[in-house]
Design an enzyme around this catalytic site. Structure first.
Site, PDB file in Angstrom:
ATOM      1  N   GLU A 174       0.888  -1.274  -0.049  1.00 19.29           N
ATOM      2  CA  GLU A 174       0.022  -0.111   0.087  1.00 19.29           C
ATOM      3  C   GLU A 174       1.059   1.390   0.047  1.00 19.29           C
ATOM      4  OE1 GLU A 174      -2.258   1.040   3.781  1.00 19.29           O
ATOM      5  OE2 GLU A 174      -1.370  -0.713   4.605  1.00 19.29           O
TER       6      GLU A 174
ATOM      7  N   ASP B 188      -3.026   7.421  11.656  1.00 20.99           N
ATOM      8  CA  ASP B 188      -1.554   7.142  11.710  1.00 20.99           C
ATOM      9  C   ASP B 188      -0.883   7.631  12.763  1.00 20.99           C
ATOM     10  OD1 ASP B 188      -1.417   5.604   9.223  1.00 20.99           O
ATOM     11  OD2 ASP B 188      -1.761   7.550   8.112  1.00 20.99           O
TER      12      ASP B 188
END
Length: 258
Positions: A48, A59
């Protein structure tokens, strides 16, 4: 290309698959290119590629910093598409997906973004901040193009929610191993086993498990419970500390002894 079917075929000869993640433009596209070469030659099945965004809410600090530094260096979405096309052509044995946040897709134009993703040879997209209820046109266009719009399970998802979400997706389901953001260590315990068992009962799609997977021991513990282990923060830290040439031995070591 039916990604789910291909992943299931790969599982006939491998105990577990690997998906890796990197932030495009961090620390540079040249380093990205070498890291991807190291990954692809050491057994990675899917990669990815994250198109940087200023507020990557799923994140943790390592990937957040990588996003910020890539944006500061001037990376553009157009460069990400061009680089992605180069990688998909150079490494046809690996399945590439774009990971990004919906603001990027929206600004580019949803249809245009998905058509371009398909045209460069990618097999799907991962957009963690777009729930299926708000992404019906994204889901429909993806499926028309044969792209996999990967959906998410979380430990707080109910069984009913899991079934509903999985029915909207394709390719595989990304099972978030714990609450919170990427990068922190995940506890491999009975709670995780129960969660993955619920995930398995909710869908026939392959299960990819990410968030905090960083060692051969982690991958071994997932084998038989999940179909694909996702390695993200660990490789970014490794490149920061030791350079891109350290990635190949690290990836190869994740499957050693299996």
């Amino acid at each position: 290309m039916d990604l789910a079917k291909e992943l299931k075929n790969r599982l006939k000869t491998k105990p577990i698959l690997l998906m890796t993640h990197l932030v495009l433009g961090y620390p540079s596209l040249a380093v990205n290119r070498e890291v991807i070469r190291q990954m692809t030659t050491n057994g990675v099945d899917c990669i990815e590629l994250q198109i940087p965004f200023s507020e990557p809410i799923a994140d943790g600090p390592v990937i957040l910093k990588a996003n910020q530094q890539s944006l500061e260096s001037g990376i553009s979405v157009e460069e990400c598409f061009s680089f992605g096309q180069e990688m998909a052509a150079a490494f046809p044995q690996v399945r590439f997906l774009f990971m990004t946040y919906y603001n990027i897709v929206f600004k580019y134009g949803e249809e245009a973004f998905l058509h371009r993703t398909k045209a460069i040879g990618f097999c799907g997209t991962i957009v963690p901040d777009l729930p299926p209820e708000e992404g019906q046109s994204y889901l429909a266009t993806s499926k028309e193009l044969g792209l996999a719009p990967v959906q998410f399970f979380t430990p707080t998802s109910t069984d009913e929610r899991m079934r509903a979400v999985a029915a909207q997706g394709a390719g595989f389901v990304y099972c978030v191993a714990r609450r919170g953001v990427t990068g922190k260590q995940t506890a491999f315990d009975h709670t995780l086993d129960q969660y993955l068992s619920r995930c398995r009962q909710a869908t026939d799609l392959p299960l990819a498990v990410g968030f905090g997977i960083s060692s051969r021991e982690d991958v071994a513990l997932l084998t038989g419970k999940a179909d694909m282990a996702v390695i993200g923060t660990a490789t970014i830290k490794l490149v920061d500390a030791q350079g891109p040439e350290a990635v190949g031995p690290f990836i190869a070591g994740l499957l050693a002894g299996d």
